[in-house]
Motif scaffolding. Structure first.
Motif, PDB file in Angstrom:
ATOM      1  N   GLN A  54      30.893  51.039  23.462  1.00 33.38           N
ATOM      2  CA  GLN A  54      32.169  50.321  23.551  1.00 33.38           C
ATOM      3  C   GLN A  54      32.651  50.256  25.000  1.00 33.38           C
ATOM      4  OE1 GLN A  54      31.370  52.575  21.251  1.00 33.38           O
ATOM      5  NE2 GLN A  54      32.452  52.274  19.309  1.00 33.38           N
ATOM      6  N   LEU A  55      32.450  51.351  25.749  1.00 31.18           N
ATOM      7  CA  LEU A  55      32.837  51.352  27.158  1.00 31.18           C
ATOM      8  C   LEU A  55      32.003  50.355  27.947  1.00 31.18           C
ATOM      9  CD1 LEU A  55      34.488  52.510  29.485  1.00 31.18           C
ATOM     10  CD2 LEU A  55      32.825  54.376  29.674  1.00 31.18           C
ATOM     11  N   ALA A  56      30.710  50.292  27.643  1.00 29.67           N
ATOM     12  CA  ALA A  56      29.847  49.314  28.304  1.00 29.67           C
ATOM     13  C   ALA A  56      30.276  47.893  27.944  1.00 29.67           C
ATOM     14  CB  ALA A  56      28.394  49.542  27.911  1.00 29.67           C
ATOM     15  N   ALA A  57      30.657  47.677  26.672  1.00 27.35           N
ATOM     16  CA  ALA A  57      31.069  46.344  26.223  1.00 27.35           C
ATOM     17  C   ALA A  57      32.302  45.860  26.981  1.00 27.35           C
ATOM     18  CB  ALA A  57      31.346  46.365  24.715  1.00 27.35           C
ATOM     19  N   ILE A  58      33.300  46.742  27.127  1.00 30.05           N
ATOM     20  CA  ILE A  58      34.514  46.318  27.840  1.00 30.05           C
ATOM     21  C   ILE A  58      34.230  46.151  29.329  1.00 30.05           C
ATOM     22  CG2 ILE A  58      35.538  48.573  28.401  1.00 30.05           C
ATOM     23  CD1 ILE A  58      38.221  47.418  27.501  1.00 30.05           C
ATOM     24  N   SER A  59      33.251  46.876  29.847  1.00 30.37           N
ATOM     25  CA  SER A  59      32.861  46.710  31.253  1.00 30.37           C
ATOM     26  C   SER A  59      32.265  45.328  31.499  1.00 30.37           C
ATOM     27  CB  SER A  59      31.865  47.798  31.660  1.00 30.37           C
ATOM     28  OG  SER A  59      32.437  49.093  31.547  1.00 30.37           O
ATOM     29  N   PHE A  60      31.526  44.802  30.505  1.00 34.44           N
ATOM     30  CA  PHE A  60      30.974  43.448  30.628  1.00 34.44           C
ATOM     31  C   PHE A  60      32.079  42.397  30.686  1.00 34.44           C
ATOM     32  CE2 PHE A  60      26.865  45.130  28.904  1.00 34.44           C
ATOM     33  CZ  PHE A  60      26.036  44.606  29.883  1.00 34.44           C
ATOM     34  N   THR A  61      33.243  42.697  30.117  1.00 33.51           N
ATOM     35  CA  THR A  61      34.314  41.686  30.071  1.00 33.51           C
ATOM     36  C   THR A  61      35.043  41.533  31.395  1.00 33.51           C
ATOM     37  OG1 THR A  61      36.098  43.201  29.357  1.00 33.51           O
ATOM     38  CG2 THR A  61      34.683  42.258  27.634  1.00 33.51           C
ATOM     39  N   PHE A  62      34.933  42.501  32.316  1.00 36.84           N
ATOM     40  CA  PHE A  62      35.731  42.463  33.543  1.00 36.84           C
ATOM     41  C   PHE A  62      35.527  41.185  34.363  1.00 36.84           C
ATOM     42  CE2 PHE A  62      35.551  47.410  33.601  1.00 36.84           C
ATOM     43  CZ  PHE A  62      36.435  47.447  32.537  1.00 36.84           C
ATOM     44  N   PRO A  63      34.276  40.768  34.638  1.00 38.24           N
ATOM     45  CA  PRO A  63      34.120  39.547  35.433  1.00 38.24           C
ATOM     46  C   PRO A  63      34.712  38.311  34.747  1.00 38.24           C
ATOM     47  CG  PRO A  63      32.055  40.778  35.342  1.00 38.24           C
ATOM     48  CD  PRO A  63      32.970  41.405  34.343  1.00 38.24           C
ATOM     49  N   VAL A  64      34.626  38.263  33.419  1.00 30.34           N
ATOM     50  CA  VAL A  64      35.109  37.092  32.684  1.00 30.34           C
ATOM     51  C   VAL A  64      36.636  37.071  32.632  1.00 30.34           C
ATOM     52  CG1 VAL A  64      35.061  35.871  30.477  1.00 30.34           C
ATOM     53  CG2 VAL A  64      33.003  37.012  31.316  1.00 30.34           C
ATOM     54  N   THR A  65      37.245  38.220  32.297  1.00 24.76           N
ATOM     55  CA  THR A  65      38.707  38.252  32.235  1.00 24.76           C
ATOM     56  C   THR A  65      39.317  37.995  33.611  1.00 24.76           C
ATOM     57  OG1 THR A  65      38.696  40.674  32.506  1.00 24.76           O
ATOM     58  CG2 THR A  65      38.756  39.820  30.253  1.00 24.76           C
ATOM     59  N   PHE A  66      38.665  38.482  34.654  1.00 23.41           N
ATOM     60  CA  PHE A  66      39.203  38.273  35.996  1.00 23.41           C
ATOM     61  C   PHE A  66      39.081  36.814  36.426  1.00 23.41           C
ATOM     62  CE2 PHE A  66      39.411  38.668  40.655  1.00 23.41           C
ATOM     63  CZ  PHE A  66      40.617  39.344  40.737  1.00 23.41           C
ATOM     64  N   THR A  67      38.140  36.077  35.832  1.00 20.02           N
ATOM     65  CA  THR A  67      38.037  34.652  36.138  1.00 20.02           C
ATOM     66  C   THR A  67      39.302  33.923  35.702  1.00 20.02           C
ATOM     67  OG1 THR A  67      35.633  34.678  35.909  1.00 20.02           O
ATOM     68  CG2 THR A  67      36.716  32.539  35.727  1.00 20.02           C
ATOM     69  N   LEU A  68      39.770  34.216  34.491  1.00 20.72           N
ATOM     70  CA  LEU A  68      40.993  33.590  33.999  1.00 20.72           C
ATOM     71  C   LEU A  68      42.201  34.070  34.796  1.00 20.72           C
ATOM     72  CD1 LEU A  68      41.609  31.564  31.720  1.00 20.72           C
ATOM     73  CD2 LEU A  68      42.365  33.487  30.336  1.00 20.72           C
ATOM     74  N   ILE A  69      42.232  35.361  35.095  1.00 26.61           N
ATOM     75  CA  ILE A  69      43.314  35.901  35.913  1.00 26.61           C
ATOM     76  C   ILE A  69      43.305  35.255  37.300  1.00 26.61           C
ATOM     77  CG2 ILE A  69      44.132  37.992  37.095  1.00 26.61           C
ATOM     78  CD1 ILE A  69      43.212  39.576  34.629  1.00 26.61           C
ATOM     79  N   SER A  70      42.106  34.967  37.818  1.00 28.71           N
ATOM     80  CA  SER A  70      41.981  34.359  39.145  1.00 28.71           C
ATOM     81  C   SER A  70      42.602  32.972  39.198  1.00 28.71           C
ATOM     82  CB  SER A  70      40.506  34.276  39.550  1.00 28.71           C
ATOM     83  OG  SER A  70      39.963  35.558  39.730  1.00 28.71           O
TER      84      SER A  70
END
Length: 464
Positions: A54-70
């Motif tokens: 689960q920790l690895a799964a949420i780590s994969f989301t960081f680049p994608v979520t930051f794209t929208l935040i960007s």
């Protein structure tokens, strides 16, 4: 055009002591940024209690979520730069029109990007290196998070309107309120409490959505009713076209520059994935800790632009130059202190975020090496935000491309190829040093060029 009387905040920006003014603007932002960063850090901590996958799964989301935040950050940068310039030149009536247009535009663009994201979860995350074991967790988190991303647009852009007027205290309150709500709801929704069922990783995304939803109502009340910094009506089509064009002229390159960071992060995440789930988990924790360690840089990157924009709009170029140099000197010393603290506490931090020894060792390795480059990274971030504040978004975008795809990604990948994860971490430091030197020389030359010495003429050009 008519000239409006400047507020006390504007007068302080234009005539007050530079160190004191920047201190007054930055200190509230630090608290707000800390609370905002707790969104990711708190999510990471509680999800880590569910297990390594689960920790690895949420780590994969960081680049994608930051794209929208960007995208939100970019639109906020464009909004702040334009509104700051109009306020600096005494035309607050135009500032209100642009504030209204920015809020409408951000909702439309972020909503569209989020919709695309929902239907492309599998191909995007498989490209990042996620396995079939990770994808169910990623789906649970991202479907809700994309919906939450729309709620994020208004508070982020609204905060940019407030900062452009010289108020950094209220945005920090908005961010702190969101971070507090998220921190309270996370354990309740992830693990369950009373009649509320345990939702696992999806509970973290729901907590974020609720926190940002509260922020939407609060920021609209502040801007439309209490402060009167925006219009209380929808814009006409002609007004929307005019404001959108002005905001996007700076906002799109700024958003593009910010989106390059998660894209580069995604490339390196895929590289790290080759070392296993433990390495991805450690990389994710390190990335979240980086945001906290760079909190002063991030706060200054939000308080420095309105100072620069208003002084540039008023034609006070020397104050712009002085503010830039003062902030760089401070941040280089500060980030060395931060590095020393992280080095000493690395073992304790690693133990707090990882139960498995291998993950803890990799987190500690990250903290021993990567933070050494945060000072130079701060120089790059502040130079980038200064270019945007001077209405030079293409210079900021070019600097981001130079940093990430000429230096950072290639050198980090080269280091990984020859020396493993440790080589990748050292490669990032080398890349930050090279880019920081280039950024400083470039901005100094730009500030001394003749073109940068006529802000009033450029403002008149842009208004037509």
């Amino acid at each position: 055009m008519s000239q409006d009387k400047p507020s006390s905040r504007q007068a302080d920006l234009l005539n007050g002591s530079i160190p004191e003014t920047l201190k007054r603007m930055t200190l509230p932002m630090i608290l707000g940024m800390i609370m905002l960063m707790t969104f990711g850090l708190v999510d990471t901590f509680f999800v880590s209690l569910l297990g390594t996958e689960q920790l690895a799964a949420i780590s994969f989301t960081f680049p994608v979520t930051f794209t929208l935040i960007s995208l939100n950050i970019g639109l906020g940068i464009g909004t702040s730069a334009i509104i700051g310039r109009y306020m600096g030149s005494g035309e607050s009536h135009l500032a209100k029109e642009f504030a209204t247009g920015a809020l409408l535009l951000s909702t439309i663009l972020v909503g569209g990007l989020a919709l695309v994201g929902v239907f492309t979860i599998d191909p995007i995350f498989k490209a990042l290196g996620a396995t079939d074991e990770h994808l169910p967790y990623i789906h649970d988190y991202m479907v809700v998070w994309y919906a939450a991303g729309v709620f994020l647009a208004l508070p982020m852009v609204g905060n940019s309107v407030l900062r452009a007027s010289g108020d950094t205290k209220t945005p920090s309150i908005v961010m702190a309120m969101g971070g507090f709500i998220n921190a309270v709801l996370d354990p309740i929704l992830i693990f369950g409490w009373g009649p509320i069922p345990a939702m696992g990783i999806q509970g973290a995304a729901i907590a974020t959505m609720i926190a940002w939803g509260v922020g939407v109502f609060y920021i609209l009340y502040l801007l439309a009713i209490k402060r009167r910094l925006m219009l209380t009506r929808l814009l006409t089509w002609d007004e929307m076209k005019l404001t959108s064009a002005g905001i996007l002229k700076i906002g799109l390159p700024a958003a593009g520059a910010n989106m390059l960071t998660p894209i580069a992060g995604g490339v390196l995440t895929a590289v790290v994935a080759g070392y296993g789930s433990e390495a991805v988990a450690a990389w994710g924790v390190g990335s979240r800790l980086e945001s906290i360690a760079s909190i002063i840089v991030l706060a200054l990157s939000m308080s420095l632009p309105p100072f620069i924009s208003q002084n540039y709009g008023a034609g006070k170029i020397q104050r712009v130059k002085d503010a830039y140099i003062i902030t760089l000197r401070f941040i280089l010393v500060w980030q060395l202190v931060v590095y020393a603290i992280l080095w000493v506490l690395s073992a304790y931090i690693a133990a707090a975020f990882a139960e498995e020894p291998e993950v803890a060792e990799l987190i500690q390795l990250f903290l021993w090496i990567v933070p050494l480059g945060y000072g130079m990274q701060g120089v790059i971030i502040l130079t980038n935000s200064s270019f945007n504040a001077m209405h030079k978004p293409m210079s900021a975008l070019t600097l981001s491309v130079l940093r990430l795809f000429v230096f950072f990604v290639p050198i980090s990948m080269l280091g990984s190829y020859y020396y493993g994860l440790q080589g990748m971490f050292w490669g990032g430091i080398i890349a930050n040093i090279l880019t920081a030197i280039a950024a400083f020389v470039w901005f100094k030359r730009a500030m001394n060029s003749e073109h940068f010495n006529h802000p009033s003429e450029q403002l008149e050009e842009e208004s037509h």
